[in-house]
Write a protein that holds these residues in place. Structure first.
Motif, short mmCIF file in Angstrom:
data_model
loop_
_atom_site.label_atom_id
_atom_site.label_comp_id
_atom_site.label_asym_id
_atom_site.label_seq_id
_atom_site.Cartn_x
_atom_site.Cartn_y
_atom_site.Cartn_z
N GLY A 151 -2.36 -5.52 1.27
CA GLY A 151 -2.61 -4.97 -0.04
C GLY A 151 -1.76 -3.75 -0.34
N PRO A 152 -1.69 -3.33 -1.62
CA PRO A 152 -0.84 -2.21 -2.00
C PRO A 152 -1.24 -0.88 -1.37
N ARG A 153 -2.54 -0.66 -1.11
CA ARG A 153 -2.95 0.61 -0.50
C ARG A 153 -2.38 0.74 0.90
N ARG A 154 -2.47 -0.32 1.68
CA ARG A 154 -1.94 -0.29 3.04
C ARG A 154 -0.42 -0.14 3.01
N ARG A 155 0.24 -0.82 2.08
CA ARG A 155 1.70 -0.71 1.97
C ARG A 155 2.11 0.70 1.54
N LEU A 156 1.29 1.32 0.69
CA LEU A 156 1.60 2.68 0.23
C LEU A 156 1.60 3.66 1.40
N ILE A 157 0.57 3.61 2.23
CA ILE A 157 0.46 4.52 3.37
C ILE A 157 1.57 4.24 4.38
N ALA A 158 1.86 2.96 4.62
CA ALA A 158 2.94 2.61 5.55
C ALA A 158 4.28 3.09 5.03
N GLY A 159 4.48 2.97 3.71
CA GLY A 159 5.73 3.42 3.12
C GLY A 159 5.93 4.92 3.27
N TYR A 160 4.87 5.68 3.04
CA TYR A 160 4.96 7.13 3.20
C TYR A 160 5.15 7.53 4.66
N ALA A 161 4.53 6.79 5.57
CA ALA A 161 4.73 7.07 7.00
C ALA A 161 6.19 6.86 7.38
N ALA A 162 6.78 5.77 6.89
CA ALA A 162 8.20 5.50 7.17
C ALA A 162 9.09 6.56 6.54
N LEU A 163 8.73 6.98 5.33
CA LEU A 163 9.51 8.00 4.63
C LEU A 163 9.47 9.33 5.38
#
Length: 427
Positions: free
Chosen positions: A290-302
């Motif tokens: 889902g988008p919430r999980r992708r959002l947190i993963a994206g910020y972690a990678a960033l």
């Protein structure tokens, strides 16, 4: 009416959505000037004052003004319709830019340029959020309903369009200012805003429905910022702005520090290319998470990729790390915009989008100022700490408040006539 998706969503299917091209083409023309505004102001004011500091200050006032007024523009568009806001808005913007240009050419005092910069930024048409709201309208997105699989693709498409705009706009403005006249960039920006904005406003069929019901509930409708998830996303998007602003200033300072100022364009181009490539990929993938999980993963990678910027001292290494940072931005940005569709009703969606774009602009303005001072005082490497700090704070906010990113949807329960609500899973 929602689009029916029977196979894997992709750009081809998205662009075949009925009515899409009627707002995409004029929308692209209308949002192009936004990327020309800052560089156009910097080049003109620097030419007339001889000071990059003064030019940057005027541009910063414009950016802050836009960030503060953009959500109000979005709220008015949700209440009265996009056309009703755009028509006077583009006229005011064209007049404000013309006034700023005339004052700069007349060698007006700096305070006068600051005064003119306020309405210039406040009246910037929020075409990007309006296009996103139209996608949500034509794809049938609504809180409490399962989002169309094409919504994530639409968010990715808009991210790529935004990045493409910020690649073309500054180049066009620079060419006009250096090859034609120092004021040519701003004059063209005002003309494109006026023409593109009027053409976009003329597309009434795809405009989101204005809900002007006479019920007391409609009259008491709250701001999109009253939705907890929107507040969380607005804070998190300050981190995205910190990356854009910090990278822009720090890459310039780094290139000058090593005696290769021409490398700045290459380094920023690689960074922007990473963002575009990731945006294209995000729209082509059929996501299972889902988008919430992708959002947190994206910020972690960033956060992870930004953590090494301050320690890099060679062009190839910085280009490679900048590419990774760019690749990490798009997933976070796209997931955040996708979440808006699950959190916010259509009657407040344009306002919600403008809160996010305003947060990016505000974060960028703050990062430009802080990174510039750090680079001047301690070297280019310290300027790269701004993207890192911004993303760390944003990630902490998202992780600690992630429960607020779950949309609440009505669920009817037959129990003494009482209705209950439960969170809609967006993970």
């Amino acid at each position: 009416m929602a689009s029916t998706v029977t196979d894997r969503p992709g750009y081809g299917q998205l662009l075949r959505t009925p009515g899409a091209w009627t707002f995409l083409l004029p929308g692209f023309a209308a949002r192009q000037p936004f990327a020309m505004l800052t560089i156009g102001i910097v080049l003109l004011v620097q030419h007339t004052t001889g000071s990059y500091g003064s030019a940057g200050a005027v541009a910063a006032v414009t950016g802050v003004s836009m960030a503060l007024f953009a959500p109000q523009t979005g709220k008015l568009a949700d209440r009265f319709g996009q056309r009703a806001v755009l028509l006077p808005g583009v006229l005011v913007h064209a007049a404000s830019v013309s006034a700023l240009t005339a004052l700069a050419l007349a060698d007006a005092p700096l305070w006068a340029l600051f005064v003119a910069a306020v309405p210039t930024g406040a009246s910037v048409p929020q075409v990007g959020p309006m296009v996103r709201a139209r996608w949500a309208a034509v794809l049938g997105a609504a809180p409490g309903r399962e989002a169309s699989p094409l919504m994530s693709t639409a968010a990715a498409f808009e991210s790529v369009t935004d990045e493409f705009t910020f690649v073309i706009g500054p180049v066009l403005a620079t060419a006009l200012c250096t090859g034609v006249h120092p004021a040519a960039g701003l004059i063209t920006e005002a003309a494109l805003t006026l023409v593109g904005g009027l053409l976009f406003a003329a597309q009434r069929r795809t405009q989101p429905t204005v809900r002007n019901a006479d019920s007391g509930a409609s009259r008491r409708q709250a701001s999109a910022l009253s939705v907890p998830g929107v507040r969380v996303l607005a804070v998190a998007f300050l981190g995205i702005g910190a990356v854009f602003g910090g990278m822009q200033v720090s890459l310039t300072a780094f290139a000058e520090e090593i005696g290769r100022p021409g490398a700045n364009g290459l380094l920023y181009g690689v960074f922007a290319a990473g963002n575009m490539l990731a945006g294209i990929a995000c729209g082509a993938i059929a996501w299972k998470s889902g988008p919430r999980r992708r959002l947190i993963a994206g910020y972690a990678a960033l956060t992870l990729t930004a953590s090494g910027l301050w320690a890099v001292h060679s062009v190839p290494l910085l280009a490679g790390l900048g590419l990774l940072v760019g690749l990490s931005i798009a997933p976070a940005l796209i997931s955040g915009y996708t979440l808006v569709d699950a959190l916010v009703p259509g009657s407040a969606r344009t306002e919600a989008f403008t809160w996010l774009t305003g947060s990016v602009a505000l974060g960028q303005a703050a990062a430009v100022t802080v990174a510039g001072r750090l680079a001047d005082a301690h070297g280019a490497g310290t300027g790269f700490l701004v993207p890192l700090v911004g993303t760390v704070l944003a990630l902490i906010t998202l992780v600690s408040l992630r429960s607020r990113l779950a949309a609440a949807a009505p669920e009817r329960t037959v129990a003494r006539g009482v209705g209950h609500r439960k969170p809609v899973t967006v993970d």
